[in-house]
Design a protein around this motif. Structure first.
Motif, PDB file in Angstrom:
ATOM      1  N   LEU A 155      25.502  19.087 -61.478  1.00  0.00           N
ATOM      2  CA  LEU A 155      25.429  19.891 -60.259  1.00  0.00           C
ATOM      3  C   LEU A 155      25.476  21.384 -60.568  1.00  0.00           C
ATOM      4  N   LEU A 156      25.605  21.741 -61.851  1.00  0.00           N
ATOM      5  CA  LEU A 156      25.656  23.138 -62.289  1.00  0.00           C
ATOM      6  C   LEU A 156      26.746  23.917 -61.563  1.00  0.00           C
ATOM      7  N   SER A 157      27.900  23.263 -61.397  1.00  0.00           N
ATOM      8  CA  SER A 157      29.059  23.884 -60.758  1.00  0.00           C
ATOM      9  C   SER A 157      30.309  23.429 -61.482  1.00  0.00           C
ATOM     10  N   ALA A 158      30.926  24.342 -62.233  1.00  0.00           N
ATOM     11  CA  ALA A 158      32.161  24.000 -62.942  1.00  0.00           C
ATOM     12  C   ALA A 158      33.247  23.605 -61.963  1.00  0.00           C
ATOM     13  N   GLU A 159      33.329  24.300 -60.833  1.00  0.00           N
ATOM     14  CA  GLU A 159      34.366  24.011 -59.849  1.00  0.00           C
ATOM     15  C   GLU A 159      34.256  22.585 -59.318  1.00  0.00           C
ATOM     16  N   ASN A 194      27.839  25.727 -67.830  1.00  0.00           N
ATOM     17  CA  ASN A 194      29.269  25.972 -68.041  1.00  0.00           C
ATOM     18  C   ASN A 194      29.909  24.992 -69.016  1.00  0.00           C
ATOM     19  N   TYR A 195      29.121  24.419 -69.914  1.00  0.00           N
ATOM     20  CA  TYR A 195      29.598  23.308 -70.732  1.00  0.00           C
ATOM     21  C   TYR A 195      30.732  23.690 -71.683  1.00  0.00           C
ATOM     22  N   ALA A 196      30.717  24.907 -72.214  1.00  0.00           N
ATOM     23  CA  ALA A 196      31.737  25.261 -73.205  1.00  0.00           C
ATOM     24  C   ALA A 196      33.139  25.183 -72.595  1.00  0.00           C
ATOM     25  N   GLU A 197      33.327  25.816 -71.454  1.00  0.00           N
ATOM     26  CA  GLU A 197      34.654  25.807 -70.836  1.00  0.00           C
ATOM     27  C   GLU A 197      35.039  24.417 -70.335  1.00  0.00           C
ATOM     28  N   LEU A 198      34.055  23.631 -69.903  1.00  0.00           N
ATOM     29  CA  LEU A 198      34.359  22.296 -69.380  1.00  0.00           C
ATOM     30  C   LEU A 198      34.734  21.328 -70.496  1.00  0.00           C
ATOM     31  N   ILE A 199      34.087  21.460 -71.645  1.00  0.00           N
ATOM     32  CA  ILE A 199      34.428  20.612 -72.789  1.00  0.00           C
ATOM     33  C   ILE A 199      35.793  21.018 -73.343  1.00  0.00           C
ATOM     34  N   ALA A 200      36.060  22.298 -73.433  1.00  0.00           N
ATOM     35  CA  ALA A 200      37.369  22.751 -73.913  1.00  0.00           C
ATOM     36  C   ALA A 200      38.477  22.247 -73.005  1.00  0.00           C
TER      37      ALA A 200
END
Length: 388
Positions: free
Chosen positions: A232-236, A258-264
């Protein structure tokens, strides 16, 4: 190394490469603290005698070599998915052959993590399509994947999006499919930015309300769901859903922005990965995940954060055309000998888009051989009227 590149104002100016390429280093999936799948593209056969808009021609040898490259890097392969142009050039007929061949290759290794997309794309949406038709279509594709010994990624259905009258229809379809699978599946909620025909999936155009329906389906079938990938291209929205999943169900990020912050992750959890951008930045993804596995979060971000602007560019609206950028990078990096795609999809992005992609790929350190990449970029530009 310097190359003339076009600018948005139509001027041409020299660009000097600065990136120090991230090396290709072999890893095992067990080196990573996250499960990481790369959705993989297919390589067209430009020398086949065929009608490119009507009949796909696939270079099977090069396509399969690319899967081995992913496994060598420790990445899993998400096969016959959107990145493979499923529904945009790759029909169910070709997808079956791709699944059959990839599964045969996977059996030759003891480190081949792979799962396969199963949906209803052989059933054209229409006013006469019923929920029973959709059930049969899902049964056919899931049955084929499992018949090959493969694991299922349960893809969203254009036919269901068109036929469903309420969230109850989604609950019925997914409940039926999940009740019969042999092993837990990865569900896939693909947003309308990737496929406009999927707008209103789960019975509501409001993603938050749709999420409630999806979570109810997962909760009712939690023993049959390994995880869910949301795109959905939404980290939130992803974090919100991640925190509401049953304890045994993984979140696989499909957020190419936002993959980097979500994987971390954060102190309440993290996302695993099932990403199209990993096709294009595979050595960086692998090195970053290995750093995270070593507990070196700073190195993880140092490697992956520079790739995010590149990914956002590749996946810029119209997002469904992102496959062109993925294949272009494979061409620049010498992983295939041409910049042709099935269905003629290489034409979906402009020369300006490709020029900016080149700049960002250099900054992200994902041009494996700058000399080769520059030579190939220069050839593409010359064909399009840009002087060397």
């Amino acid at each position: 190394m310097t190359i003339n590149l076009p600018n948005p104002d139509r001027s041409i100016s020299p660009y000097t490469l600065t990136g120090d390429p991230i090396p290709f280093v072999k890893f095992k999936a067990t080196d990573f603290p996250r499960v990481a799948y790369s959705a993989a593209h297919v390589v067209a056969d430009p020398l086949a005698i065929h009608d490119p808009w009507l009949t796909p021609a696939i270079d099977w040898d090069t396509t399969l070599q690319f899967r081995h490259r992913m496994w060598d890097l420790g990445l899993g392969v998400a096969e016959a998915m959107d990145t493979a142009q499923r529904g945009m050039g790759l029909t169910w007929t070709e997808a079956q052959e791709l699944i059959r061949r990839s599964q045969a290759e996977a059996r030759t290794r003891d480190d081949s993590l792979i799962a396969y997309g199963a949906g209803t794309d052989h059933l054209a949406p229409g006013p006469d399509v019923t929920i029973d038709d959709i059930l049969r279509a899902y049964d056919e594709q899931v049955g084929f994947v499992e018949g090959q010994g493969g694991r299922v990624i349960l893809m969203a259905s254009r036919a269901l999006a068109a036929a469903a009258k309420s969230p109850d229809d989604y609950a019925r379809v997914y409940g039926h499919v999940l009740s019969s699978v042999k092993q837990p599946v990865i569900m896939h909620w693909l947003g309308e930015m990737f496929d406009p025909a999927l707008q209103g999936y789960w019975g509501d155009i409001d993603h938050d309300k749709a999420m409630d329906v999806c979570l109810d389906v997962i909760a009712a079938n939690a023993d049959k769901v390994d995880g869910i990938k949301i795109s959905l291209l939404s980290a939130e929205k992803e974090i919100n859903m991640r925190r509401r999943l049953p304890a045994n169900v993984k979140m696989y990020t499909g957020d190419d922005f936002n993959y980097a912050e979500l994987i971390a992750g954060d102190d309440q959890g993290y996302s695993h990965a099932l990403l199209g951008i990993f096709d294009a930045i595979a050595p960086a993804a692998s090195a970053g995940l290995a750093a995270l596995g070593e507990g070196n979060t700073k190195k993880f971000f140092d490697i992956l954060e520079p790739t995010v602007p590149l990914s956002r560019h590749i996946f810029a609206a119209p997002t469904r055309f992102y496959k062109t950028g993925v294949v272009f990078l494979a061409y620049l990096n010498g992983l295939q000998d041409h910049f042709q795609m099935i269905g003629g999809q290489q034409s979906t992005r402009s020369v300006q888009h490709l020029a900016e992609l080149f700049r960002l790929a250099d900054k992200a350190r994902v041009l494996a051989d700058p000399d080769l990449a520059t030579a190939r970029m220069r050839a593409v530009l010359q064909v399009n009227g840009v002087p060397a």
